[in-house]
Design a protein around this motif. Structure first.
Motif, PDB file in Angstrom:
ATOM      1  N   GLU A 140       0.902  -0.949  -0.077  1.00  0.00           N
ATOM      2  CA  GLU A 140       0.094   0.097   0.372  1.00  0.00           C
ATOM      3  C   GLU A 140       0.901   1.062   0.283  1.00  0.00           C
ATOM      4  O   GLU A 140       2.086   1.457   0.905  1.00  0.00           O
ATOM      5  CB  GLU A 140      -1.017  -0.251   1.448  1.00  0.00           C
ATOM      6  CG  GLU A 140      -1.672  -1.187   1.467  1.00  0.00           C
ATOM      7  CD  GLU A 140      -2.874  -0.791   2.548  1.00  0.00           C
ATOM      8  OE1 GLU A 140      -4.338  -0.470   2.117  1.00  0.00           O
ATOM      9  OE2 GLU A 140      -2.198  -1.363   3.456  1.00  0.00           O
ATOM     10  N   ARG A 190      -2.209   0.583   9.656  1.00  0.00           N
ATOM     11  CA  ARG A 190      -3.806   0.382   8.610  1.00  0.00           C
ATOM     12  C   ARG A 190      -3.830   1.728   8.345  1.00  0.00           C
ATOM     13  O   ARG A 190      -2.736   3.083   8.607  1.00  0.00           O
ATOM     14  CB  ARG A 190      -5.092   0.293   9.883  1.00  0.00           C
ATOM     15  CG  ARG A 190      -5.056  -0.680  10.746  1.00  0.00           C
ATOM     16  CD  ARG A 190      -5.686  -1.909   9.686  1.00  0.00           C
ATOM     17  NE  ARG A 190      -6.220  -3.128  10.170  1.00  0.00           N
ATOM     18  CZ  ARG A 190      -5.542  -3.994  11.136  1.00  0.00           C
ATOM     19  NH1 ARG A 190      -4.307  -3.445  11.179  1.00  0.00           N
ATOM     20  NH2 ARG A 190      -5.723  -4.538  12.187  1.00  0.00           N
ATOM     21  N   PHE A 239      -5.401   4.278   6.266  1.00  0.00           N
ATOM     22  CA  PHE A 239      -6.636   4.579   5.687  1.00  0.00           C
ATOM     23  C   PHE A 239      -6.254   6.287   4.826  1.00  0.00           C
ATOM     24  O   PHE A 239      -5.924   7.102   4.524  1.00  0.00           O
ATOM     25  CB  PHE A 239      -7.122   5.263   6.785  1.00  0.00           C
ATOM     26  CG  PHE A 239      -6.440   6.680   7.603  1.00  0.00           C
ATOM     27  CD1 PHE A 239      -6.825   7.203   7.928  1.00  0.00           C
ATOM     28  CD2 PHE A 239      -5.309   6.438   8.439  1.00  0.00           C
ATOM     29  CE1 PHE A 239      -6.086   9.176   8.882  1.00  0.00           C
ATOM     30  CE2 PHE A 239      -5.274   7.461   9.077  1.00  0.00           C
ATOM     31  CZ  PHE A 239      -5.099   8.321   9.103  1.00  0.00           C
ATOM     32  N   LYS A 240      -8.050   6.818   4.693  1.00  0.00           N
ATOM     33  CA  LYS A 240      -8.231   7.637   4.489  1.00  0.00           C
ATOM     34  C   LYS A 240     -10.273   8.308   4.266  1.00  0.00           C
ATOM     35  O   LYS A 240     -10.607   7.162   5.403  1.00  0.00           O
ATOM     36  CB  LYS A 240      -8.623   7.827   2.561  1.00  0.00           C
ATOM     37  CG  LYS A 240      -9.245   7.314   1.983  1.00  0.00           C
ATOM     38  CD  LYS A 240      -9.521   7.404   0.803  1.00  0.00           C
ATOM     39  CE  LYS A 240     -10.712   6.645  -0.517  1.00  0.00           C
ATOM     40  NZ  LYS A 240     -12.212   7.518   0.286  1.00  0.00           N
ATOM     41  N   THR A 241     -10.139   9.394   4.504  1.00  0.00           N
ATOM     42  CA  THR A 241     -10.851   9.850   5.079  1.00  0.00           C
ATOM     43  C   THR A 241     -11.791  10.809   4.393  1.00  0.00           C
ATOM     44  O   THR A 241     -11.117  12.392   4.014  1.00  0.00           O
ATOM     45  CB  THR A 241     -11.370   9.988   6.912  1.00  0.00           C
ATOM     46  OG1 THR A 241     -13.043  10.121   6.723  1.00  0.00           O
ATOM     47  CG2 THR A 241     -10.398  10.779   7.240  1.00  0.00           C
ATOM     48  N   ALA A 278     -13.123   8.059  12.397  1.00  0.00           N
ATOM     49  CA  ALA A 278     -12.524   7.245  11.108  1.00  0.00           C
ATOM     50  C   ALA A 278     -11.118   6.920  12.295  1.00  0.00           C
ATOM     51  O   ALA A 278     -10.736   5.643  12.209  1.00  0.00           O
ATOM     52  CB  ALA A 278     -11.580   8.367   9.895  1.00  0.00           C
ATOM     53  N   GLU A 328     -12.488   4.059  14.626  1.00  0.00           N
ATOM     54  CA  GLU A 328     -12.371   2.576  13.892  1.00  0.00           C
ATOM     55  C   GLU A 328     -10.688   2.170  13.823  1.00  0.00           C
ATOM     56  O   GLU A 328     -10.516   0.709  13.948  1.00  0.00           O
ATOM     57  CB  GLU A 328     -12.937   2.996  12.531  1.00  0.00           C
ATOM     58  CG  GLU A 328     -12.848   1.270  12.602  1.00  0.00           C
ATOM     59  CD  GLU A 328     -13.405   1.774  10.661  1.00  0.00           C
ATOM     60  OE1 GLU A 328     -13.584   1.218   9.582  1.00  0.00           O
ATOM     61  OE2 GLU A 328     -14.389   2.452  10.688  1.00  0.00           O
ATOM     62  N   LEU A 329     -10.035   3.001  13.118  1.00  0.00           N
ATOM     63  CA  LEU A 329      -8.399   2.829  13.479  1.00  0.00           C
ATOM     64  C   LEU A 329      -8.319   2.489  15.323  1.00  0.00           C
ATOM     65  O   LEU A 329      -6.995   1.253  15.373  1.00  0.00           O
ATOM     66  CB  LEU A 329      -7.287   3.694  12.384  1.00  0.00           C
ATOM     67  CG  LEU A 329      -7.824   3.917  11.490  1.00  0.00           C
ATOM     68  CD1 LEU A 329      -7.096   5.722  11.284  1.00  0.00           C
ATOM     69  CD2 LEU A 329      -7.087   3.325  10.872  1.00  0.00           C
ATOM     70  N   PHE A 374      -3.316   8.198  -1.749  1.00  0.00           N
ATOM     71  CA  PHE A 374      -3.922   7.099  -1.727  1.00  0.00           C
ATOM     72  C   PHE A 374      -3.493   5.621  -2.443  1.00  0.00           C
ATOM     73  O   PHE A 374      -4.610   5.962  -3.424  1.00  0.00           O
ATOM     74  CB  PHE A 374      -5.631   7.275  -0.913  1.00  0.00           C
ATOM     75  CG  PHE A 374      -5.889   6.123  -0.317  1.00  0.00           C
ATOM     76  CD1 PHE A 374      -5.221   5.736   1.176  1.00  0.00           C
ATOM     77  CD2 PHE A 374      -6.675   4.872  -1.108  1.00  0.00           C
ATOM     78  CE1 PHE A 374      -5.791   4.679   1.765  1.00  0.00           C
ATOM     79  CE2 PHE A 374      -7.596   4.031   0.142  1.00  0.00           C
ATOM     80  CZ  PHE A 374      -6.903   4.267   0.973  1.00  0.00           C
ATOM     81  N   THR A 434      -5.652  11.407   4.681  1.00  0.00           N
ATOM     82  CA  THR A 434      -5.168  10.408   4.110  1.00  0.00           C
ATOM     83  C   THR A 434      -3.681   9.499   5.540  1.00  0.00           C
ATOM     84  O   THR A 434      -3.203  10.295   6.129  1.00  0.00           O
ATOM     85  CB  THR A 434      -4.349  10.156   2.722  1.00  0.00           C
ATOM     86  OG1 THR A 434      -2.914  10.722   2.852  1.00  0.00           O
ATOM     87  CG2 THR A 434      -5.222  10.618   1.844  1.00  0.00           C
TER      88      THR A 434
END
Length: 379
Positions: A154, A194, A196-198, A302, A305-306, A356, A366
């Motif tokens: 990633e 992790r 991530f993006k939000t 977000a 959750e992480l 991302f 991100t």
């Protein structure tokens, strides 16, 4: 991992204060994010002198995020220890002419430093960080090419800025200072993480079609066959003379890709009434005017959750669009955002764009969240 920040205006003093705040450690790699008031050449020299034998890279910003929250004109240092990390980096120059062949060569070169003959790295233990000149107009090509070359690993990152001047950005890499370049880091770690993006916007029913554009320079001259700035202003219900960074942040333009919406944010209005964008544009592109949702609740959801997925977040390296910061300021919730970032240990910088995986994005946060390192043999 340790993080330090300094708001001192003197570059040399800021480096010394940040080094003192980091404290002694067996560091192998340091990432520096810095405001445009710091001269990049002087900063690079000071960092090399302050951390002899340590690989140092970084970029200029449109604002910084440190242990105390959002800052402007500061220096942020993120120090990675030898224990738990293996980090290698590469400076990528002349990115306007960057394609799959050069991306493959660069990624293969970095992989070879981990283990000769290595072709594939595990996405469970490895990720890539990419810092790109935010004025290069080349992010889409380089992000897509590198993501392809990385196979399953990633990719995350941000585009360097210079406040909201849009004049000159800088990247540093082991004593060198460059423009129109990028820094690619490949990181292997024992820490759980992790990527991530939000984002915090939703589409409306208002459509704007690009009917006149300079694609190479990311400038839209016409929307719906009308002068771009005037048509955009009419669509969001304000006067053209009132357009500016805060209205661009509050009324983003989005495009639909594969069932999801992504921002194509406006950078600035030009004297001729055209609009410059942070992302690639072309004639025929259909924009949807979007409205922001509650940035606080969306971001906290977000990060929460992480936190749950990792059993507690140790550090978040975040790449936060400058337009999100401006939106928070215009809504007078900056202090709440600062508190939220402190709660989850977010550090990083405000960007001219976010990376991302294969996408170059706007108006998103991100990043990569790290949990606590757990090594059974050391338990």
């Amino acid at each position: 991992m340790r993080v330090a920040a300094s708001a001192l205006p003197s570059t040399r003093d800021a480096v010394l204060e940040a080094r003192e705040a980091l404290g002694p450690g067996d560091y192998q790699h340091i990432i520096a994010f810095f405001g445009i008031d710091h001269d990049a050449e002087a900063l690079s020299q000071s960092l090399t002198a302050a951390f002899p034998g340590v690989s140092v890279c970084g970029c200029s910003t449109a604002g910084e995020i440190g242990p105390s929250g959002m800052m402007q004109g500061a220096l942020i240092l993120i120090a990675f220890p030898h224990k738990g990390f293996r980090i290698h980096s590469e400076l990528l120059t002349d990115i306007a002419h960057f394609g799959v062949e050069r991306a493959t060569q660069a990624v293969r070169e970095i992989k070879s430093r981990f283990s000769p003959g290595t072709e594939r790295l595990s996405r469970d233990t490895t990720f890539a960080l990419l810092l790109v000149d935010g004025l290069s107009n080349a992010e889409e090509n380089i992000v897509a090419a590198i993501n392809w070359a990385l196979d399953d690993v990633e990719l995350i990152g941000g585009s360097a800025g210079d406040g909201i001047c849009f004049h000159r950005t800088a990247l540093i890499h082991n004593g060198r200072v460059e423009q129109r370049s990028a820094v690619l880091m490949l990181v292997e770690t024992d820490y759980p993480f992790r990527v991530f993006k939000t984002q915090n916007f939703e589409p409306t029913g208002t459509k704007l079609v690009v009917t006149g554009a300079d694609s190479e320079n990311r400038i839209v001259h016409e929307l719906n066959a009308e002068p771009a700035a005037r048509e955009y202003a009419a669509a969001i219900g304000i006067r053209t003379d009132d357009l500016g960074p805060f209205s661009f942040a509050s009324h983003p333009l989005v495009v639909k890709v594969g069932g999801d919406y992504y921002c194509r944010s406006i950078r600035n209005m030009n004297p001729d009434g055209s609009l410059s964008f942070f992302c690639a544009i072309d004639e025929g592109l259909v924009f949807t005017v979007a409205r922001p949702r509650d940035i606080l609740s969306a971001t906290e959801a977000a990060l929460s959750e992480l936190d749950q997925a990792l059993g507690g977040v140790d550090l978040v390296v975040g790449f936060d669009c400058i337009l999100r910061r401006l939106d928070a300021e215009s809504r007078q919730i900056r202090h709440q955002m600062d508190a939220l970032y402190r709660k989850y240990g977010v550090t990083g910088f405000h960007t001219y764009g976010e990376q991302f995986n294969a996408m170059h994005l706007n108006q998103t946060l991100t990043g990569i969240a790290f949990g606590q390192r757990v090594v059974p043999s050391e338990a």
